[in-house]
Scaffold this motif. Structure first.
Motif, PDB file in Angstrom:
ATOM      1  N   UNK A  90       1.321  -1.576  -0.298  1.00  0.00           N
ATOM      2  CA  UNK A  90       0.035   0.408  -0.110  1.00  0.00           C
ATOM      3  C   UNK A  90       1.098   1.295  -0.165  1.00  0.00           C
ATOM      4  N   UNK A  91       2.027   1.369   0.316  1.00  0.00           N
ATOM      5  CA  UNK A  91       3.189   2.716   0.696  1.00  0.00           C
ATOM      6  C   UNK A  91       3.512   3.150  -0.441  1.00  0.00           C
ATOM      7  N   UNK A  92       3.947   1.991  -0.382  1.00  0.00           N
ATOM      8  CA  UNK A  92       4.705   1.846  -2.666  1.00  0.00           C
ATOM      9  C   UNK A  92       3.437   2.493  -3.763  1.00  0.00           C
ATOM     10  N   UNK A  93       1.989   2.156  -3.520  1.00  0.00           N
ATOM     11  CA  UNK A  93       1.216   1.608  -4.215  1.00  0.00           C
ATOM     12  C   UNK A  93       0.819   3.451  -4.068  1.00  0.00           C
ATOM     13  N   UNK A  94       1.216   4.407  -3.104  1.00  0.00           N
ATOM     14  CA  UNK A  94       0.363   5.212  -2.346  1.00  0.00           C
ATOM     15  C   UNK A  94       1.727   6.738  -3.088  1.00  0.00           C
ATOM     16  N   UNK A  95       3.427   6.119  -2.801  1.00  0.00           N
ATOM     17  CA  UNK A  95       4.444   6.559  -4.036  1.00  0.00           C
ATOM     18  C   UNK A  95       3.817   6.438  -5.302  1.00  0.00           C
ATOM     19  N   UNK A  96       3.560   5.597  -5.195  1.00  0.00           N
ATOM     20  CA  UNK A  96       3.698   5.842  -7.436  1.00  0.00           C
ATOM     21  C   UNK A  96       2.643   6.250  -7.893  1.00  0.00           C
ATOM     22  N   UNK A  97       1.188   6.676  -7.105  1.00  0.00           N
ATOM     23  CA  UNK A  97       0.090   7.402  -7.366  1.00  0.00           C
ATOM     24  C   UNK A  97       1.139   8.745  -7.953  1.00  0.00           C
ATOM     25  N   UNK A  98       1.566   8.724  -6.245  1.00  0.00           N
ATOM     26  CA  UNK A  98       2.048  10.962  -6.125  1.00  0.00           C
ATOM     27  C   UNK A  98       2.975  11.017  -7.332  1.00  0.00           C
ATOM     28  N   UNK A  99       4.102   9.964  -7.831  1.00  0.00           N
ATOM     29  CA  UNK A  99       4.566   9.638  -9.181  1.00  0.00           C
ATOM     30  C   UNK A  99       4.108  10.076 -10.332  1.00  0.00           C
ATOM     31  N   UNK A 100       3.442   9.193 -10.224  1.00  0.00           N
ATOM     32  CA  UNK A 100       2.565   9.538 -11.601  1.00  0.00           C
ATOM     33  C   UNK A 100       2.204  10.505 -12.128  1.00  0.00           C
ATOM     34  N   UNK A 101       1.738  11.612 -10.920  1.00  0.00           N
ATOM     35  CA  UNK A 101       1.544  13.003 -11.123  1.00  0.00           C
ATOM     36  C   UNK A 101       2.564  13.490 -11.328  1.00  0.00           C
ATOM     37  N   UNK A 102       3.629  13.529 -10.784  1.00  0.00           N
ATOM     38  CA  UNK A 102       4.474  14.439 -11.188  1.00  0.00           C
ATOM     39  C   UNK A 102       5.388  14.597 -12.527  1.00  0.00           C
TER      40      UNK A 102
END
Length: 259
Positions: free
Chosen positions: A169-181
Motif C-alpha cells: 500500500x505504501x508503494x502504491x501511494x508513492x507510485x500514484x504521487x510519482x505518476x502525477x509528478x
C-alpha cells in the motif's frame, strides 16, 4: 539445520533437492516461454524452438543434456539458448541454499514455493513487462495452506497481512504521487502486487529490507535502459527475496541492536 543429521544424509538431501530445483527450473522455464507465446504449459511435448524436433527423455535431463549436446539441437544443429542451463542451475542453487539454511522444515517448503512463483514471474516479466496474477495467487494460497504447520499460525497471518498492506500500500501511494509528478506510470501495478505477495511472507520489516535490496539490484538495469525507459522490476524483487529469505532476519536483528 542439517547439522543435526549425518553428513551422508545431509549430502543426499542436498543433492536430491538440487535435482528437484533443476527439474522445476526446466519446467517453469518452459512454462514461461509458452505463456509468452500464448501456448499451454501443460499440453504438448517439449520441442526444439528452431526445427520443432520433439525432445526425447535423454534430451530433457536438466543441465546434463545441454552440455552433452554441446548446446545444440541433436536434430538440426541449431544453437540452444543459454537460458536453459542458466535457469535450471539457478533454481537448483536456490533450493540447495534454502535447504541448507532452514533444513527439512515447513519454512523451507514455504520459501521453495515462493521461489517457484517468483522464478516464473521473472521470466515472463523479462519478455513481456507484465506479471500475471495466477502465480501470485498460487503463492498466496501456498502461504495460507502451510500456515497451520507453523507455531502461532494466526499471528503469522496477521504479520503477513500487515507486511502486504504496509509495503504494498505504501508503494502504491508513492507510485500514484510519482505518476502525477512525472505525467506517466512510474511503477506497474504488477510490481505493487508482487511486493504485497512478498510482504505476506516477510512481514513489513523484512519486506522493507527487500524493497531496499530490490532497488539496489534494479538500479544497474535502470541505468542501462536509460532515463525514462521502462524496465522489468519483477526480476529485481525476485532476486532480492533470495538473500532476504536466507539472512534477512539476522541483518534486521543486527540493525535494531544498533539503535
Amino acid at each position: 539445520m542439517l547439522r543435526t543429521i549425518s553428513p551422508g544424509w545431509a549430502a543426499y538431501l542436498l543433492a536430491l533437492t538440487g535435482l528437484l530445483g533443476a527439474c522445476l527450473g526446466s519446467f517453469f522455464n518452459c512454462a514461461a516461454w509458452r505463456h509468452v507465446r500464448g501456448e499451454s504449459a501443460l499440453r504438448g511435448r517439449s520441442r526444439c524452438p528452431a526445427c520443432g524436433h520433439v525432445l526425447t527423455p535423454l534430451e530433457l535431463i536438466p543441465l546434463v543434456s545441454y552440455f552433452l549436446q554441446r548446446g545444440h539441437c541433436r536434430a538440426c544443429g541449431a544453437p540452444l539458448s543459454r537460458r536453459y542451463p542458466a535457469t535450471e542451475g539457478l533454481l537448483a542453487l536456490v533450493f540447495i541454499s534454502l535447504l541448507a539454511r532452514f533444513g527439512p522444515t515447513a519454512a523451507c517448503l514455504q520459501w521453495m514455493g515462493l521461489a517457484c512463483a517468483l522464478f516464473y514471474l521473472s521470466l515472463v516479466d523479462m519478455e513481456t513487462m507484465e506479471l500475471p496474477d495466477g502465480p501470485m495467487i498460487a503463492a498466496a494460497v501456498w502461504f495460507l495452506a502451510l500456515s497451520p504447520l507453523f507455531p502461532d499460525p494466526w499471528g503469522r497471518l496477521r504479520a503477513g497481512a500487515v507486511g502486504a498492506v504496509a509495503i504494498g500500500g505504501g508503494v502504491l501511494l508513492v507510485a500514484l504521487v510519482m505518476d502525477k509528478v512525472l505525467g506517466r506510470d512510474s511503477l506497474g501495478g504488477g510490481d505493487i502486487k508482487l511486493l504485497a505477495l512478498t510482504g505476506l511472507y516477510l512481514g513489513w520489516v523484512g519486506n522493507l529490507l527487500l524493497l531496499i535490496v530490490a532497488c539496489l539490484v534494479g538500479l544497474p538495469l535502470a541505468l542501462r535502459k536509460g532515463r525514462g525507459v521502462a524496465f522489468p522490476f519483477g526480476p529485481a524483487i525476485a532476486l532480492a527475496a533470495w538473500p532476504v529469505a536466507l539472512c534477512g532476519q539476522p541483518v534486521i536483528e543486527w540493525y535494531l541492536g544498533l539503535l
